[in-house]
Each structure stands twice: as C-alpha cells, then as structure tokens.
Design a protein around this motif. Structure first.
Motif, PDB file in Angstrom:
ATOM      1  N   LEU A  67       0.833  -1.208   0.000  1.00  0.00           N
ATOM      2  CA  LEU A  67       0.000   0.000   0.000  1.00  0.00           C
ATOM      3  C   LEU A  67       0.865   1.253   0.000  1.00  0.00           C
ATOM      4  N   LEU A  68       1.930   1.237   0.805  1.00  0.00           N
ATOM      5  CA  LEU A  68       2.804   2.401   0.879  1.00  0.00           C
ATOM      6  C   LEU A  68       3.498   2.661  -0.452  1.00  0.00           C
ATOM      7  N   GLN A  69       3.961   1.576  -1.120  1.00  0.00           N
ATOM      8  CA  GLN A  69       4.591   1.733  -2.426  1.00  0.00           C
ATOM      9  C   GLN A  69       3.597   2.240  -3.473  1.00  0.00           C
ATOM     10  N   GLY A  70       2.373   1.710  -3.438  1.00  0.00           N
ATOM     11  CA  GLY A  70       1.345   2.171  -4.363  1.00  0.00           C
ATOM     12  C   GLY A  70       1.003   3.644  -4.143  1.00  0.00           C
ATOM     13  N   PHE A  71       0.939   4.064  -2.859  1.00  0.00           N
ATOM     14  CA  PHE A  71       0.656   5.458  -2.545  1.00  0.00           C
ATOM     15  C   PHE A  71       1.758   6.372  -3.095  1.00  0.00           C
ATOM     16  N   GLN A  72       3.025   5.952  -2.861  1.00  0.00           N
ATOM     17  CA  GLN A  72       4.135   6.760  -3.332  1.00  0.00           C
ATOM     18  C   GLN A  72       4.157   6.858  -4.856  1.00  0.00           C
ATOM     19  N   THR A  73       3.861   5.708  -5.534  1.00  0.00           N
ATOM     20  CA  THR A  73       3.822   5.740  -6.994  1.00  0.00           C
ATOM     21  C   THR A  73       2.727   6.669  -7.503  1.00  0.00           C
ATOM     22  N   ALA A  74       1.520   6.551  -6.918  1.00  0.00           N
ATOM     23  CA  ALA A  74       0.410   7.419  -7.324  1.00  0.00           C
ATOM     24  C   ALA A  74       0.714   8.891  -7.023  1.00  0.00           C
ATOM     25  N   TRP A  75       1.346   9.112  -5.856  1.00  0.00           N
ATOM     26  CA  TRP A  75       1.671  10.510  -5.475  1.00  0.00           C
ATOM     27  C   TRP A  75       2.699  11.076  -6.439  1.00  0.00           C
ATOM     28  N   ASN A  76       3.704  10.271  -6.797  1.00  0.00           N
ATOM     29  CA  ASN A  76       4.745  10.746  -7.708  1.00  0.00           C
ATOM     30  C   ASN A  76       4.177  11.098  -9.081  1.00  0.00           C
ATOM     31  N   ARG A  77       3.296  10.204  -9.610  1.00  0.00           N
ATOM     32  CA  ARG A  77       2.710  10.470 -10.918  1.00  0.00           C
ATOM     33  C   ARG A  77       1.806  11.710 -10.895  1.00  0.00           C
ATOM     34  N   GLY A  78       0.979  11.760  -9.870  1.00  0.00           N
ATOM     35  CA  GLY A  78       0.079  12.919  -9.766  1.00  0.00           C
ATOM     36  C   GLY A  78       0.850  14.219  -9.602  1.00  0.00           C
ATOM     37  N   THR A  79       1.892  14.174  -8.775  1.00  0.00           N
ATOM     38  CA  THR A  79       2.711  15.376  -8.573  1.00  0.00           C
ATOM     39  C   THR A  79       3.418  15.782  -9.852  1.00  0.00           C
ATOM     40  N   PHE A  80       3.920  14.774 -10.602  1.00  0.00           N
ATOM     41  CA  PHE A  80       4.636  15.066 -11.846  1.00  0.00           C
ATOM     42  C   PHE A  80       3.737  15.809 -12.833  1.00  0.00           C
ATOM     43  N   TRP A  81       2.544  15.260 -13.077  1.00  0.00           N
ATOM     44  CA  TRP A  81       1.646  15.900 -14.034  1.00  0.00           C
ATOM     45  C   TRP A  81       1.104  17.242 -13.496  1.00  0.00           C
ATOM     46  N   SER A  82       0.923  17.283 -12.188  1.00  0.00           N
ATOM     47  CA  SER A  82       0.468  18.559 -11.606  1.00  0.00           C
ATOM     48  C   SER A  82       1.519  19.648 -11.799  1.00  0.00           C
ATOM     49  N   VAL A  83       2.794  19.273 -11.570  1.00  0.00           N
ATOM     50  CA  VAL A  83       3.866  20.246 -11.747  1.00  0.00           C
ATOM     51  C   VAL A  83       3.964  20.676 -13.214  1.00  0.00           C
ATOM     52  N   ILE A  84       3.856  19.686 -14.147  1.00  0.00           N
ATOM     53  CA  ILE A  84       3.951  20.010 -15.567  1.00  0.00           C
ATOM     54  C   ILE A  84       2.839  20.965 -15.982  1.00  0.00           C
TER      55      ILE A  84
END
Length: 379
Positions: A67-84
C-alpha cells in the motif's frame, strides 16, 4: 563567466524578461517547497492513517508495504503531471501579465521618443494600471503645456517679424535714397527716420517688459493705494493732450474710496495703456473712467474695487474679442502704423493686473464702443 559579466548581463535584460524571471523564480520556490514538504510528510501521514485503521480492527500487516509503495507511486505520478500542467499554466500567465504590464511602458517610450523628435501633438493613451495612468495624465498635461509654449513661440517670431518689417523697410528706403543722392536730406525726412527709430525702440521695450511680466521677473511692490488722486491726475493729463474736436474725458468716481492693494506705478501703467487705446480709437464722443466698489455679491467673493474705461469709439468685432489680450493682436480696422500702437500694451496690462491680484475683462460692440474693466482687492 565572471561576476561582473553576470551583473552586466542581468542589467541588460529588458523589463518584460525581468518580470517573467521574477514570477518564474517565485513559482519555482513555491513548487519546490510544496514538493519537499509533501515528499517528507505525506508518507508519514499515510502510515499514521493506516495505524489508526489497524486500531479499529483492520489488518494491513501483510499489505502495508504494498500500500505504501502504491501510494508513493500514485503521489509521484500525480505530482509530476500537476507540476507540468501547473508550471505551464503559471508560466504562460506570468508571461502574459508581464507583457501586459510592459506594454504601456513601451508605448510611453515610443511616444516620448516621437515627442522628443518634435511631434508635440502625440499623447499617451489611458492605462488600466493606476500608477501608469497617472504618469500618462501628467505627461499629457506637460505635452499640452509645451505645445502651447511652442505655438506661442512661433506666433511671437511671426508677429515680431511682421512688426519689425515695416519700420525697417522705411528706414532702409530712406537711407538708400540718401546714399544714392536721389533724395535731398530734409528736416521732415530726419523726423520720419527718428519716428521709425522710436517705434523700434518702443517695440523692443514693450517686448522686454512683457517677457519679464510673463516670466514673473517684473518687480511688483503691492501696498495700500488711494486710486482717486491717480485717476484725477491721469484724466487731466490726457484731457490736455486731446484736441478740441476729439473725445471728452470724464471721471465718474466717488469722493471717498477704500484703499486697494496695488503697485501705484504699475497701476498707472495699466491705466495709461487703457486710456491711450481709448483715445487712439475714439474720434468723437466721450471716454469715461468709472470706479465702484463691490463689497457684496456672489457668495465667497472678495471685496474689491473696479475701474472701467468706456469709450464711444469704433468698437471690436465679436470674433476679435477673444484675442484682445494676446500679444501683437490688433483688429484690421486699427492696424494703422500711424496710430503708434505696438499691439503689446493690452497683453502687458493683463499680466500686470494679474500680478497685483486682479483680473481684467472687456466688452465691446462694433461701431458703438468698448469697455475695459479690471478689479483690484481692497486693502
């Protein structure tokens, strides 16, 4: 690259680039702070949330790591596109705002360059930015004033050329005739030459006095003055100069008058100009100098003394009235070189009255006569 080179490069950047880079720097600092704080705190908050759920009976021991790895992956992707997306939108908006702010400044630069090149009719358009709009208003006011000064300068040169041409032409004609001996020297000729010379001298003196008056350099000594003795003296003086068939001068003045705040010498100069003009343009009839005191009237009015010079002369046409107090102005009917007027006397009188705290007015009807009146504040 050295520090000096970097400083010079920064100084050479245009304002729109500086604004854009400043907005970009603020955006980078904000996004960087958000990413760092979120990266550090989000996993901890997520683990605390899982522990709270386990305390309620939900078992995550086997799946916690997943769950923690999935959260981090989802957070990283969401943050990446949000930043872009956020960076692109913020950068575009920053660039648009920078251009919008700099645009009126660019217009100001363009207009001022054209204005400096001699195009005095150029004006700055209004701006949505209050500070720039205030600057544009101040510039336009200055432009109107400078355009008026330039127009007055051109008019002065043109009028001065016209006024000087006549006496200079007369002087040149007589001198050429004398030089070629085609004309004998006579006392009448010398008198004519002296007359034209005096005319030039009077014109130069009037110009110098008008220049000082308009520039505020003319000395004015304001003090309490009793105008009745001055008026009586002037009326008597001009009466002695008027021929028997000329106009009659009369004084309509109360026996007792309050003192006014004025310069007696300058007041006498104004009255001599007005009386001289009245006599010059009145062949028959009468010239009346009327004096009255205005103590009450319009609310807020300052008590003042009025002096009016009324004649029954040729009068002034309605279309000429607005130009009466302009330098070198003379109506066509009175543009006579033998009258002795330079066309500056009324302009000087107007300025002298204003310097003494008063105001001068004129009313006239063609063929009936004119009234010049002015007021001075009471002492």
């Amino acid at each position: 690259m050295s520090k000096t080179g970097l400083r010079r490069r920064r100084k050479s950047l245009p304002l729109v680039s500086r604004l854009f880079l400043s907005h970009l720097l603020v955006m980078i600092v904000g996004v960087g702070s958000l990413l760092i704080i979120s990266k550090v705190s989000s996993p901890r908050f997520f683990i605390l949330h899982l522990q709270q759920l386990e305390g309620k009976g939900v078992i995550f021991r086997v799946a916690r790591t997943s769950l923690l790895q999935g959260f981090q992956t989802a957070w990283n992707r969401g943050t990446f596109w949000s930043v872009i997306v956020g960076t692109t939108a913020a950068g575009g908006l920053s660039y648009w705002l920078s251009r919008r702010i700099v645009k009126p400044l660019t217009q100001i630069e363009d207009i001022t360059q054209q204005f400096a090149a001699g195009k005095l009719d150029k004006r700055l358009p209004p701006s949505e930015i209050p500070e720039i709009n205030q600057l544009a208003t101040s510039f336009n006011q200055m432009a109107v004033s400078l355009e008026d000064v330039e127009q007055r300068r051109r008019d002065l040169v043109s009028d001065l050329t016209h006024e000087l041409r006549t006496p200079l032409t007369v002087l040149r004609g007589y001198l050429e005739e004398l030089a070629t001996q085609r004309m004998d020297a006579t006392p009448a000729m010398y008198q004519q030459l002296a007359k034209e010379t005096r005319r030039l001298e009077r014109l130069i003196n009037d110009l110098q006095e008008l220049s000082k008056a308009e520039a505020g350099y003319l000395p004015i000594k304001v003090e309490p003055v009793n105008v009745r003795p001055l008026l009586e003296s002037l009326v008597q003086k001009f009466t002695d100069q008027v021929l028997e068939e000329g106009p009659a001068l009369q004084l309509d003045c109360p026996e007792k008058l309050p003192r006014v705040l004025a310069d007696s010498d300058r007041l006498e100069q104004v009255l001599m100009n007005l009386l001289g003009n009245a006599i010059r343009h009145t062949q028959t009839g009468k010239i009346t100098v009327r004096v009255w005191v205005e103590r009450h009237g319009i609310k807020g009015i300052i008590p003042r003394l009025w002096i009016a010079v009324t004649d029954t002369g040729m009068g002034i046409a309605p279309e000429d009235l607005p130009h009466v107090f302009e330098r070198f102005w003379r109506a066509e009917k009175s543009r006579n070189p033998h009258t002795g007027g330079t066309g500056i006397g009324l302009a000087i009188s107007k300025r002298l009255v204003e310097l003494q705290g008063g105001e001068i007015e004129v009313e006239s009807q063609l063929g009936i006569g004119s009234t010049f009146r002015f007021y001075l504040p009471l002492a």
